[in-house]
Design a protein around this motif. Structure first.
Motif, short mmCIF file in Angstrom:
data_model
loop_
_atom_site.label_atom_id
_atom_site.label_comp_id
_atom_site.label_asym_id
_atom_site.label_seq_id
_atom_site.Cartn_x
_atom_site.Cartn_y
_atom_site.Cartn_z
N ARG A 1 -96.50 65.88 -24.08
CA ARG A 1 -95.24 66.48 -24.29
C ARG A 1 -95.41 66.98 -25.65
O ARG A 1 -95.79 66.17 -26.75
CB ARG A 1 -94.11 65.76 -24.39
N GLN B 1 -89.06 69.13 -14.97
CA GLN B 1 -87.49 69.20 -15.01
C GLN B 1 -87.08 70.06 -14.00
O GLN B 1 -86.25 69.84 -13.25
CB GLN B 1 -87.16 69.74 -16.53
N GLU C 1 -93.26 68.87 -21.03
CA GLU C 1 -92.42 69.85 -21.88
C GLU C 1 -93.40 70.23 -22.84
O GLU C 1 -93.63 69.21 -23.96
CB GLU C 1 -91.02 69.18 -22.33
N CYS D 1 -80.10 69.68 -18.11
CA CYS D 1 -81.12 68.68 -18.13
C CYS D 1 -81.27 67.55 -18.88
O CYS D 1 -81.85 66.49 -18.91
CB CYS D 1 -82.41 69.65 -18.55
N LEU D 2 -80.12 67.66 -19.82
CA LEU D 2 -79.69 66.53 -20.72
C LEU D 2 -81.21 66.32 -21.78
O LEU D 2 -82.09 66.63 -21.35
CB LEU D 2 -79.49 64.90 -20.18
N PRO D 3 -80.77 65.82 -23.02
CA PRO D 3 -79.43 65.53 -23.71
C PRO D 3 -78.67 66.72 -23.72
O PRO D 3 -79.41 67.83 -23.96
CB PRO D 3 -80.05 64.80 -24.93
N ASN E 1 -89.64 63.52 -29.27
CA ASN E 1 -88.81 62.33 -28.67
C ASN E 1 -88.77 62.56 -27.41
O ASN E 1 -88.95 63.77 -26.82
CB ASN E 1 -87.60 62.61 -29.35
N SER E 2 -88.39 61.62 -26.52
CA SER E 2 -87.90 61.85 -25.14
C SER E 2 -87.21 60.43 -24.70
O SER E 2 -87.38 59.35 -25.24
CB SER E 2 -89.48 61.62 -24.38
N LEU E 3 -86.27 60.72 -23.85
CA LEU E 3 -85.62 59.52 -22.94
C LEU E 3 -86.22 59.51 -21.58
O LEU E 3 -86.71 58.81 -20.92
CB LEU E 3 -84.05 59.40 -23.17
N ARG E 4 -85.48 60.84 -20.89
CA ARG E 4 -85.64 60.79 -19.29
C ARG E 4 -87.21 60.85 -19.09
O ARG E 4 -87.75 60.15 -18.20
CB ARG E 4 -84.92 62.08 -18.83
N THR E 5 -87.91 62.02 -19.76
CA THR E 5 -89.27 62.11 -19.34
C THR E 5 -90.15 60.76 -19.72
O THR E 5 -91.09 60.45 -18.58
CB THR E 5 -89.82 63.40 -20.13
N HIS F 1 -91.26 73.47 -19.05
CA HIS F 1 -90.89 72.05 -18.65
C HIS F 1 -90.99 71.73 -16.93
O HIS F 1 -89.75 71.66 -16.46
CB HIS F 1 -89.60 71.83 -19.07
N ARG G 1 -85.74 63.26 -11.65
CA ARG G 1 -87.04 63.18 -12.52
C ARG G 1 -88.02 62.06 -12.11
O ARG G 1 -89.30 62.57 -12.08
CB ARG G 1 -86.59 63.16 -14.09
#
Ligand code: CP
Length: 323
Positions: free
Chosen positions: A110, A150, A142, A280-282, A46-50, A147, A308
């Motif tokens: 990733r 990041q 990542e 780095c979040l989450p 999973n990823s949001l930011r990347t 990573h 990012r």
């Protein structure tokens, strides 16, 4: 650059930072570089930011972008050679990778640590197959152990917000209910060691990171002592890296409730030099960091995430310039 994995791959850090700030001032200045070039982003996790920042960076550069979620719509992939494929996996990575490579000019991948075998994770068994068999340049979005997009964004953020030439940067372990990989702390250590900062790592005994990332960084087991005079506090959980006890690799040691005093709160921040808070979040609030600290005026988590886009754009730009 054929692979972006480690801090050395970006070359001179001061040059990279200068380029990042220039790209940030005009992120559409290099649109011509990506014309008729395709980026393929492959996600095993999973990823949001990347996902969003890397796609945005590639679009800033005029590229076409394809995103593949391997576990949502693609054939299930076998990754081990020699396996009799009579289970639920319909395709082997050794065919899938060169096929993916044939549709693009650049690949981002990733693939997190699996925690099944420390050597496989630390040898980057999945990512190295992309490097070897795709026929295209590859950047790590990542992996099992690093990573770098990041960490580059983290360094850009520190450069933007530092108030003294050589700030004290403290990376602190913080509690978490589930086992998390070491990729973020490994990379952060690697990049901070290469940067002009006073770098300190603090964690409970048993969570020692691999020496190839820690280098000569100072380790302080007393979190409050480490925090004294910090200019930046970088919080992150990681599971046991298995350095001294390989059998503990990828485990949460003990009961996380016993480590809740490691959660970054006003108590730790009070002994810093009015430090900026980074993650780095989450992030799980009130496990890693309290609501007050993450919402406080010194929290950088949002600009850090925004950077990012910039770190990805510099890296992709470097690849495109060599095509
Ligand atoms: N920091 C980071 O990589 O976020 P995502 O996992 O959402 O991409």
């Amino acid at each position: 650059m054929k692979v972006f994995q480690n801090v050395q791959d970006i070359g001179n850090l001061q040059d990279a930072l200068k380029e990042a700030l220039e790209v940030k001032r005009n992120r559409f200045a290099y649109q011509h570089l990506g014309k008729n070039k395709t980026l393929l982003m492959v996600f095993f996790n999973n990823s949001l930011r990347t996902r969003l920042s890397t796609q945005k960076a590639a679009m800033n550069l005029g590229m076409n972008v394809i995103v593949l979620d391997v576990n949502a719509g693609a054939w299930k992939l076998e990754t081990e050679r020699g396996v009799i494929m009579d289970g639920d996996k319909s395709e082997h990575l050794l065919e899938a990778i060169p096929v993916m490579g044939s549709y693009c000019d650049l690949i981002g991948v990733r693939s997190f640590a699996r925690f099944e075998n420390r050597d496989d994770d630390y040898n980057e068994a999945i990512l190295q197959q992309f490097v070897k068999y795709s026929g295209k340049p590859v950047f790590f979005m990542e992996s099992a152990t690093v990573h770098p997009l990041q960490s580059f964004a983290d360094l850009i953020t520190i450069e933007e917000y530092k108030e003294i030439p050589r700030p004290k940067v403290v990376m602190t372990w913080a509690p978490h209910p589930k086992a998390l990989p070491q990729a973020v702390p490994n990379s952060f250590a690697q990049w901070m060691n290469a940067a002009d900062v006073d770098f300190v790592i603090t964690h409970p005994e048993g969570y020692e990171l691999d020496s190839k990332f820690v280098g000569n960084a100072r380790i302080e087991y007393d979190q409050m002592a480490a925090m004294e005079g910090a200019d930046f506090v970088y919080a992150k959980n990681w599971s046991c890296p298995g350095v001294s006890r390989p059998e503990d690799y990828g485990k949460v040691l003990g009961d996380y409730h016993d480590y809740l005093d490691w959660t970054v709160s006003e108590r730790q921040m009070a002994v810093t030099r009015d430090a900026h808070f980074m993650h780095c979040l989450p992030v799980r609030r009130n496990m890693i960091v309290t609501d007050e600290v993450i919402e406080g005026p010194r929290s950088l988590v949002i600009p850090e995430a925004a950077n990012r886009e910039i770190s990805a754009e510099v890296v992709i730009k470097r690849f495109l310039e060599e095509m």
